[in-house]
Design a protein around this motif. Structure first.
Motif, short mmCIF file in Angstrom:
data_model
loop_
_atom_site.label_atom_id
_atom_site.label_comp_id
_atom_site.label_asym_id
_atom_site.label_seq_id
_atom_site.Cartn_x
_atom_site.Cartn_y
_atom_site.Cartn_z
N ARG A 37 -6.56 -6.78 -18.99
CA ARG A 37 -7.61 -6.25 -18.13
C ARG A 37 -7.38 -6.66 -16.67
O ARG A 37 -7.50 -5.85 -15.77
N ARG A 38 -7.02 -7.95 -16.48
CA ARG A 38 -6.81 -8.44 -15.11
C ARG A 38 -5.62 -7.73 -14.46
O ARG A 38 -5.72 -7.24 -13.34
N ASN A 39 -4.49 -7.68 -15.18
CA ASN A 39 -3.30 -7.02 -14.62
C ASN A 39 -3.58 -5.57 -14.27
O ASN A 39 -3.22 -5.09 -13.20
N LEU A 40 -4.22 -4.90 -15.22
CA LEU A 40 -4.49 -3.48 -15.01
C LEU A 40 -5.43 -3.27 -13.85
O LEU A 40 -5.22 -2.40 -13.01
N GLY A 41 -6.48 -4.06 -13.81
CA GLY A 41 -7.47 -3.94 -12.74
C GLY A 41 -6.80 -4.13 -11.39
O GLY A 41 -6.95 -3.31 -10.48
N ARG A 42 -6.01 -5.21 -11.28
CA ARG A 42 -5.37 -5.51 -10.00
C ARG A 42 -4.40 -4.39 -9.62
O ARG A 42 -4.44 -3.85 -8.52
N ALA A 43 -3.53 -4.03 -10.56
CA ALA A 43 -2.48 -3.05 -10.27
C ALA A 43 -3.08 -1.69 -9.92
O ALA A 43 -2.67 -1.04 -8.95
N THR A 44 -4.07 -1.24 -10.70
CA THR A 44 -4.59 0.10 -10.44
C THR A 44 -5.36 0.13 -9.11
O THR A 44 -5.28 1.10 -8.38
N HIS A 45 -6.06 -0.96 -8.80
CA HIS A 45 -6.80 -0.96 -7.53
C HIS A 45 -5.86 -0.92 -6.33
O HIS A 45 -6.11 -0.23 -5.36
N THR A 46 -4.77 -1.71 -6.41
CA THR A 46 -3.83 -1.73 -5.30
C THR A 46 -3.23 -0.35 -5.08
O THR A 46 -3.17 0.15 -3.96
N ILE A 47 -2.80 0.26 -6.18
CA ILE A 47 -2.11 1.53 -6.03
C ILE A 47 -3.04 2.65 -5.61
O ILE A 47 -2.67 3.56 -4.88
N ARG A 48 -4.32 2.55 -6.03
CA ARG A 48 -5.30 3.54 -5.58
C ARG A 48 -5.42 3.55 -4.06
O ARG A 48 -5.42 4.60 -3.44
N ALA A 49 -5.52 2.35 -3.51
CA ALA A 49 -5.70 2.25 -2.06
C ALA A 49 -4.47 2.80 -1.34
O ALA A 49 -4.59 3.53 -0.35
N LYS A 50 -3.28 2.47 -1.86
CA LYS A 50 -2.05 2.96 -1.21
C LYS A 50 -1.98 4.48 -1.27
O LYS A 50 -1.61 5.15 -0.31
N ARG A 51 -2.34 5.03 -2.44
CA ARG A 51 -2.27 6.47 -2.60
C ARG A 51 -3.23 7.17 -1.64
O ARG A 51 -2.88 8.15 -0.98
N LEU A 52 -4.44 6.64 -1.55
CA LEU A 52 -5.42 7.28 -0.67
C LEU A 52 -4.95 7.25 0.78
O LEU A 52 -5.16 8.20 1.53
N ALA A 53 -4.29 6.16 1.17
CA ALA A 53 -3.83 6.06 2.55
C ALA A 53 -2.76 7.11 2.85
O ALA A 53 -2.81 7.79 3.87
N VAL A 54 -1.79 7.28 1.96
CA VAL A 54 -0.69 8.20 2.27
C VAL A 54 -1.00 9.66 1.96
O VAL A 54 -0.31 10.55 2.44
N THR A 55 -2.02 9.91 1.13
CA THR A 55 -2.39 11.31 0.94
C THR A 55 -3.38 11.72 2.03
O THR A 55 -3.36 12.86 2.48
N GLY A 56 -4.20 10.75 2.47
CA GLY A 56 -5.18 11.05 3.51
C GLY A 56 -4.56 11.34 4.85
O GLY A 56 -5.13 12.04 5.69
N GLU A 57 -3.34 10.81 5.10
CA GLU A 57 -2.75 10.98 6.43
C GLU A 57 -2.12 12.37 6.61
O GLU A 57 -1.76 12.74 7.73
N LEU A 58 -1.94 13.11 5.52
CA LEU A 58 -1.34 14.44 5.65
C LEU A 58 -2.41 15.49 5.88
O LEU A 58 -3.28 15.68 5.03
N PRO A 59 -2.36 16.21 7.00
CA PRO A 59 -3.40 17.21 7.26
C PRO A 59 -3.38 18.36 6.26
O PRO A 59 -4.39 19.00 6.03
#
Ligand code: SF4
Lengths: 255, 518
Positions: free
Chosen positions: B42-64
């Motif tokens: 649970r801890r590994n999954l929680g940490r990993a999925t949260h980190t990658i969510r934030a990264k994904r939102l940043a790089v998809t959000g920057e494309l118009p």
């Protein structure tokens, strides 16, 4: 406007205060509220559990009750029921209905709204004249957020409430774990989701957690009372209906 | 593709289901229980999925034009599925023209046999492998081992899983359920000649794996890979990865065997511009992945001099026959839906029992391998492994409407499963709901349910099948009066009149005093 109020089966039977508040609010804003008496249920639970033949009469009943051209808009205090009418009734009518049902469903769908989108998009109001001097946090329910795309409309309504102390809910857009029969079929996974949601809510120190769906509030409220948390749940309509002259007074059991 | 149908019985008129690692031992709720209790997971999954969510939102959000890119990806996939047979034949022609050999495999058994035969023909008893979902799906490693051929996984996470005799739990990060200390233990135990003083510093762990793998790269003559894309127009295959170990496998050996699901074909070379933007941003949250390899047939004097492409059906034609469900074949395996899924985050990948976990697994697995609902098939529980929250649909780079597919598959399940207690209950509920008089009577009876409530008006224990619910939630006892009863009462009428009057007063006051105007 002549507004057809859909109480939803859950609201009508288990959470009447949220529906009362919706009726009161719409009446206060100067509209005529009508309640087609033969209304029952939108059939969402059936469809979401995999049953599409059984709810055909429910889909037909909804279209008959609210299809009346004298009703300008159909409003309900539920994002998921509005989502069911707008996104699922056509599928059912297409697959198991007849041509008349398909036509009726398309007509009624076009004038069906969840409460917050009706207030903001159709009536064009954000300040509804409410007064609610409590600390509140808002949970956007999944179907209002991602099926109806209500966006920040509920928050705009809440921000305009007099006396409110609105606090942000961390990870607000993550699911509370309800999902209808999901909470029964996958109770353990659902509980794990609820646990995290309840933790975020109590962490805000809010007196009230609000949302636009009584079903999700029932789930969250059930988790909050189980741990004897100080936060209680209240439907968005009940906050918007409260005024200085008619303040919110809890009548249902604390939940 | 038409040859896939040869020899199939005329009825039922559908393609056969796939076989392999596409079915677990237990239904999802039970399989999830063990995982839910695994705090480490649970801890590994929680940490990993949260980190990658934030990264994904940043790089998809920057494309118009991100939303337009998603639309383009979706349209390209729809077009591909609509003319899959002709695109596959075009791909076969182009690969053959450029010196490759194309093999058609109806199912996992055929694909495994083809790959084993090709390896045996080279005289090698070892292969190095590029991370591949398709070969995991068909259980290729197990088959090769049974034939005396040793497969070496070269993707770092896949290697960890293989050395631990474990199963991957994530499409992209197969060892997401392991932490560094566990990995150190696995390496110490399983890598021959590893430095016994190895610590758990990530760079040191990577170095240990690199030393082990380098030797394999230099000495192994055959490689097996999957493919992210196969371009029909040119015959070009492509693998997208982060580590460069895939590049080693694709370039160093003498023979390369690629196993590709038939849905991975794309029409034109130019279509890669859409998918190579969508995929890395959605999967690792990077603007571009470090290594994108492309090859077309055989290039004399450069890279593998023998190239085989195995086109795998294994249930894909069966899925294609479903006009709603076929959208699951659009998946480009980015894993974004897993990373945003609240159910996956808690239950982990193993609970799905399939090579394909998470939201996409819940819709793809039952379609590839079937869900024999009447026989309590674990796969028939997968469409229910979701709260229908819709986060997956929002994240999916090719806009697969997973919640709608889940609802559709749930319907197929109830249609297949005959008469069940649940179906009877649903029929009964609908029977009440469609008769307003009966419904009103039932509401009154529900009001009587108040006696179940304790002094605080809540119910804390419910009988099965609702006991799982009441384990962690109270349920409010039904109120004294339904909404419709209140509305019909004098109190209801007076309250609404009072509200209308108050509103009229407010508006009149606002009218007199413009300052107050709302
Ligand atoms: S379904 Fe969509 S989000 Fe999920 S892995 Fe496939 S492409 Fe990615």
């Amino acid at each position: 406007m002549r507004i057809g109020l859909f109480a939803t089966c859950l609201g009508d039977t288990l959470f009447p205060d949220a529906v009362k508040a919706t009726a009161v609010l719409l009446a206060r804003l100067g509209h005529e509220v009508v309640f087609p008496p033969e209304q029952t249920c939108c059939g969402q639970m059936h469809v979401n559990t995999g049953y599409q033949r059984e709810p055909v009469p429910l889909v037909r009943g909804f279209a008959e009750q609210f299809g009346d051209a004298a009703i300008d808009a159909v409003v309900m205090p539920s994002g998921s029921c509005a989502g069911s009418v707008r996104h699922q009734h056509e599928i059912i009518a297409e697959r198991y209905g007849d041509r008349a049902l398909r036509a009726a469903v398309t007509t009624v769908k076009a004038k069906t709204y969840e409460l917050s989108e009706f207030l903001v998009d159709v009536l064009g109001v954000t300040d509804v004249g409410a007064h609610f001097p409590h600390r509140v946090t808002y949970h956007p329910t999944c179907h209002s957020l991602r099926m109806l795309r209500v966006g920040d409309k509920p928050l705009r309504l809440l921000r305009a409430v007099d006396g409110i102390d609105l606090v942000e809910l961390p990870e607000a857009d993550s699911c509370c774990g309800f999902g209808g029969t999901f909470a029964v079929k996958n109770a353990a996974t659902s509980s794990a989701m609820l646990h995290d949601k309840v933790g975020h809510i109590t962490g805000t120190g809010a007196d009230i957690c609000t949302a636009g769906d009584s079903s999700c509030l029932m789930h969250i409220g059930g988790g909050l009372t189980r741990i004897k948390a100080g936060t209680r749940t209240l439907h968005l309509a009940q906050i918007l209906a409260a005024t200085r002259t008619a303040p919110y007074a809890p009548t249902e059991a604390v939940r | 593709m038409s040859r896939t149908f040869l020899g199939m019985p005329a009825t039922p008129p559908r393609a056969p289901y796939g076989e392999g690692n596409l079915r677990g031992d237990a239904a999802f709720p039970r399989a999830a229980e063990g995982e839910l209790r695994n705090e480490q997971l649970r801890r590994n999954l929680g940490r990993a999925t949260h980190t990658i969510r934030a990264k994904r939102l940043a790089v998809t959000g920057e494309l118009p034009d991100w939303e337009q890119l998603r639309d383009a990806g979706s349209a390209l996939k729809t077009d591909t599925m609509n003319r899959l047979p002709e695109l596959l034949e075009e791909l076969e022609r182009k690969v053959t023209e450029r010196g490759g050999t194309v093999h058609w495999a109806r199912d996992g058994v055929e694909a495994n046999a083809i790959v084993a035969r090709l390896i045996e023909a080279t005289g090698s008893d070892e292969v190095i492998k590029v991370k591949s979902m398709a070969t995991q799906e068909i259980g290729l490693n197990e088959h090769l081992e049974s034939r005396g051929i040793t497969p070496y996984e070269t993707d770092l996470a896949e290697l960890i899983v293989q050395l631990a005799h474990d199963k991957p739990s994530h499409i992209l990060v197969p060892a997401i359920h392991r932490n560094r200390d566990e990995i150190r233990q696995i390496f110490l135990k399983e890598i021959p000649g590893v430095d016994p003083s190895l610590d758990a510093v990530p760079a040191h762990l990577a170095a240990a794996a690199r030393a082990y793998l380098r030797e394999k790269f230099m000495t192994t003559k055959v490689a097996v890979s999957g493919a992210n894309f196969g371009v029909a127009e040119t015959g070009t295959l492509s693998v997208v990865e982060s580590e460069g170990n895939g590049r080693m496998c694709l370039t160093l050996p003498e023979t390369l065997i690629t196993v590709m699901g038939i849905e991975k074909v794309i029409p034109r070379y130019q279509d890669l511009e859409v998918f190579l933007q969508l995929l890395p941003r959605s999967s690792t949250g990077e603007r571009m992945n470090p290594y994108t390899s492309m090859w077309t047939g055989v290039t004399p004097g450069d890279g593998p001099q023998e190239f085989h492409l195995v086109l795998l059906d294994n249930g894909r034609t069966a899925a294609l026959a479903d006009k709603v469900g076929r959208a699951a074949l659009h998946c480009i395996r980015c894993s974004a839906c897993l990373n945003v899924c609240p159910v996956y985050e808690r239950a982990g990948g193993h609970a799905y029992g399939s090579t394909y976990p998470g939201p996409i697994g819940a819709v793809l697995t039952p379609q590839l391998a079937g869900m024999h609902a009447a026989k309590d098939d674990p796969n028939s529980s997968l469409p229910y492994a979701s709260s229908l929250c819709g986060a997956c649909f929002d994240a999916c780079p090719v806009k697969i409407d997973i919640p709608s597919l889940l609802v559709e598959l749930r319907h197929q399940k109830t249609e297949q499963s005959g008469t069940t207690p649940e179906k009877l209950a649903m029929k009964a509920a609908a029977g009440v709901m469609k008769r307003p008089k009966l419904y009103t009577a039932a509401q009154k009876a529900a009001g009587l349910g108040r006696v179940l409530g304790g002094r605080d008006g809540t119910i804390s224990h419910l009988p099965p099948p609702f006991s799982g619910w009441s384990d962690s939630r109270d349920t409010p006892a039904p109120p004294r009066q339904s909404f419709r009863a209140w509305l019909a009462s004098d109190e209801g009428a007076a309250t609404l009149q009072g509200a209308a009057d108050e509103g009229a007063r407010q508006r009149a006051a606002a009218h007199d005093d413009p300052e107050e105007q709302r």
